[in-house]
Design a protein around this motif. Structure first.
Motif, short mmCIF file in Angstrom:
data_model
loop_
_atom_site.label_atom_id
_atom_site.label_comp_id
_atom_site.label_asym_id
_atom_site.label_seq_id
_atom_site.Cartn_x
_atom_site.Cartn_y
_atom_site.Cartn_z
N ASN A 75 -7.04 5.51 4.00
CA ASN A 75 -7.89 5.60 3.56
C ASN A 75 -9.53 4.72 3.06
OD1 ASN A 75 -9.60 6.31 1.24
ND2 ASN A 75 -8.44 6.61 -0.42
N ARG A 76 -10.38 4.40 3.99
CA ARG A 76 -11.08 3.96 5.02
C ARG A 76 -12.03 3.75 3.06
NH1 ARG A 76 -16.23 3.07 7.29
NH2 ARG A 76 -16.32 2.00 8.81
N ASP A 77 -12.60 4.94 3.14
CA ASP A 77 -13.24 4.39 1.41
C ASP A 77 -12.65 3.56 0.57
OD1 ASP A 77 -15.41 5.78 2.76
OD2 ASP A 77 -15.18 7.41 1.94
N LEU A 78 -11.65 4.12 0.37
CA LEU A 78 -10.51 3.10 -0.67
C LEU A 78 -10.43 2.19 -0.50
CD1 LEU A 78 -9.18 3.44 -3.25
CD2 LEU A 78 -7.31 3.89 -2.22
N GLU A 79 -9.85 1.43 1.34
CA GLU A 79 -9.28 0.12 1.63
C GLU A 79 -10.58 -0.90 1.86
OE1 GLU A 79 -5.38 1.84 3.50
OE2 GLU A 79 -6.63 1.57 4.65
N TYR A 80 -11.52 -0.10 2.47
CA TYR A 80 -12.34 -1.17 2.67
C TYR A 80 -13.60 -1.50 1.46
CZ TYR A 80 -11.27 0.07 7.05
OH TYR A 80 -10.71 -0.82 8.96
N GLY A 81 -13.37 -0.85 0.34
CA GLY A 81 -14.32 -0.82 -1.17
C GLY A 81 -13.83 -1.65 -1.74
N ARG A 82 -13.68 -2.95 -0.96
CA ARG A 82 -13.35 -4.20 -1.97
C ARG A 82 -11.89 -3.98 -2.82
NH1 ARG A 82 -18.41 -6.36 -4.95
NH2 ARG A 82 -17.38 -4.92 -6.22
N SER A 83 -11.00 -3.28 -2.01
CA SER A 83 -9.84 -2.95 -2.61
C SER A 83 -8.16 -4.46 -2.65
CB SER A 83 -8.92 -2.11 -1.90
OG SER A 83 -7.20 -1.68 -1.92
N ALA A 84 -8.22 -4.60 -4.62
CA ALA A 84 -7.66 -5.97 -4.51
C ALA A 84 -5.93 -5.31 -3.19
CB ALA A 84 -7.19 -5.80 -6.30
N ASP A 85 -5.42 -4.17 -3.01
CA ASP A 85 -4.21 -3.84 -2.80
C ASP A 85 -4.71 -4.05 -1.34
OD1 ASP A 85 -2.97 -3.68 -5.33
OD2 ASP A 85 -3.10 -1.48 -4.81
N TYR A 86 -5.38 -3.64 -0.58
CA TYR A 86 -6.02 -4.28 0.72
C TYR A 86 -6.37 -5.40 1.14
CZ TYR A 86 -7.56 -3.50 5.79
OH TYR A 86 -7.71 -3.70 6.97
N LEU B 255 0.79 -1.68 0.48
CA LEU B 255 -0.13 0.37 0.16
C LEU B 255 0.79 1.31 -0.32
CD1 LEU B 255 -2.87 -1.61 2.64
CD2 LEU B 255 -2.95 -1.12 -0.30
N LYS B 256 2.34 0.78 0.60
CA LYS B 256 3.30 2.30 0.76
C LYS B 256 2.41 3.14 1.31
CE LYS B 256 4.68 1.78 -4.15
NZ LYS B 256 3.41 0.24 -4.82
N ASN B 257 2.55 2.32 2.68
CA ASN B 257 1.95 3.39 3.58
C ASN B 257 1.81 3.32 4.74
OD1 ASN B 257 -0.41 2.20 4.20
ND2 ASN B 257 -1.87 3.00 2.86
N ARG B 258 2.18 3.42 6.31
CA ARG B 258 1.84 2.67 7.64
C ARG B 258 0.28 3.62 7.80
NH1 ARG B 258 7.04 2.27 9.41
NH2 ARG B 258 6.25 2.89 11.46
N ARG C 209 -4.71 -8.02 -0.63
CA ARG C 209 -2.88 -8.33 -0.49
C ARG C 209 -2.42 -8.12 0.63
NH1 ARG C 209 -0.79 -5.37 -5.00
NH2 ARG C 209 0.87 -6.38 -4.61
N PHE C 210 -2.45 -6.82 1.14
CA PHE C 210 -2.01 -5.94 2.40
C PHE C 210 -2.00 -7.21 3.10
CE2 PHE C 210 -3.08 -3.92 6.08
CZ PHE C 210 -1.61 -3.70 7.16
N VAL C 211 -4.18 -7.02 3.79
CA VAL C 211 -3.89 -8.73 5.01
C VAL C 211 -3.38 -10.15 5.20
CG1 VAL C 211 -6.06 -9.12 6.16
CG2 VAL C 211 -6.19 -7.43 4.90
N LEU C 212 -3.15 -9.91 3.47
CA LEU C 212 -3.05 -11.91 3.19
C LEU C 212 -1.34 -11.98 3.47
CD1 LEU C 212 -5.76 -12.82 0.71
CD2 LEU C 212 -5.75 -13.00 3.39
N ASP C 213 -1.03 -10.93 2.35
CA ASP C 213 0.63 -11.07 2.24
C ASP C 213 1.63 -10.14 3.46
OD1 ASP C 213 -0.22 -12.76 0.14
OD2 ASP C 213 -0.18 -10.91 -1.06
N GLU C 214 0.65 -9.63 3.67
CA GLU C 214 1.80 -8.39 5.11
C GLU C 214 1.30 -9.05 6.25
OE1 GLU C 214 3.68 -5.50 1.80
OE2 GLU C 214 2.13 -4.90 3.04
#
Length: 122
Positions: free
Chosen positions: A70-81, A6-9, A83-88
């Motif tokens: 970014n709640r709206d973007l991340e929780y809106g079924r984001s593929a990157d989010y 996600l390139k963030n903290r 991947r963050f949960v599953l892979d990081e």
């Protein structure tokens, strides 16, 4: 917690049950909670877990309380989010805390958009 995907903290709170430091080999069920700080502040989730464990209604658990950036973007079924949960996130928690590897002892929760991402992750 830093995310390369996600390139963030983001803020991640870890709840461990009473006695966690003293049991060197016990593995615990894990609950991933989206909007983590909100649950800590508004619902007193840590105190509730303590109480329910104390009276024997739930087993001792570890909770991972994750805040969005970014709640709206991340929780809106984001593929990157996802991947963050599953892979990081999940691998990091597994390396640093004694969580059960059993799918039957792993859960996610969230409300509103947090509930949508839980369904998506499932």
């Amino acid at each position: 917690m830093a995310s390369k995907i996600l390139k963030n903290r983001r803020q991640v709170h870890i709840y461990t049950p009473a006695g966690y430091d003293h049991s060197s080999d016990q593995r615990y069920p894990v609950l991933y909670v989206h909007d983590g700080t909100q649950y800590l502040q508004r619902t007193q989730i840590a105190q509730t877990a303590d109480y329910l464990t104390h009276i024997g209604k739930i087993p001792a658990i570890i909770m991972v309380l994750v805040d969005p950036v970014n709640r709206d973007l991340e929780y809106g079924r984001s593929a990157d989010y996802t991947r963050f949960v599953l892979d990081e996130l999940i691998p990091y928690i597994g390396q640093h805390y004694r969580i059960s590897n059993s799918p039957q002892q792993t859960a996610c929760m969230g409300a509103s958009l947090g509930g949508l991402i839980v369904l998506h992750l499932g």
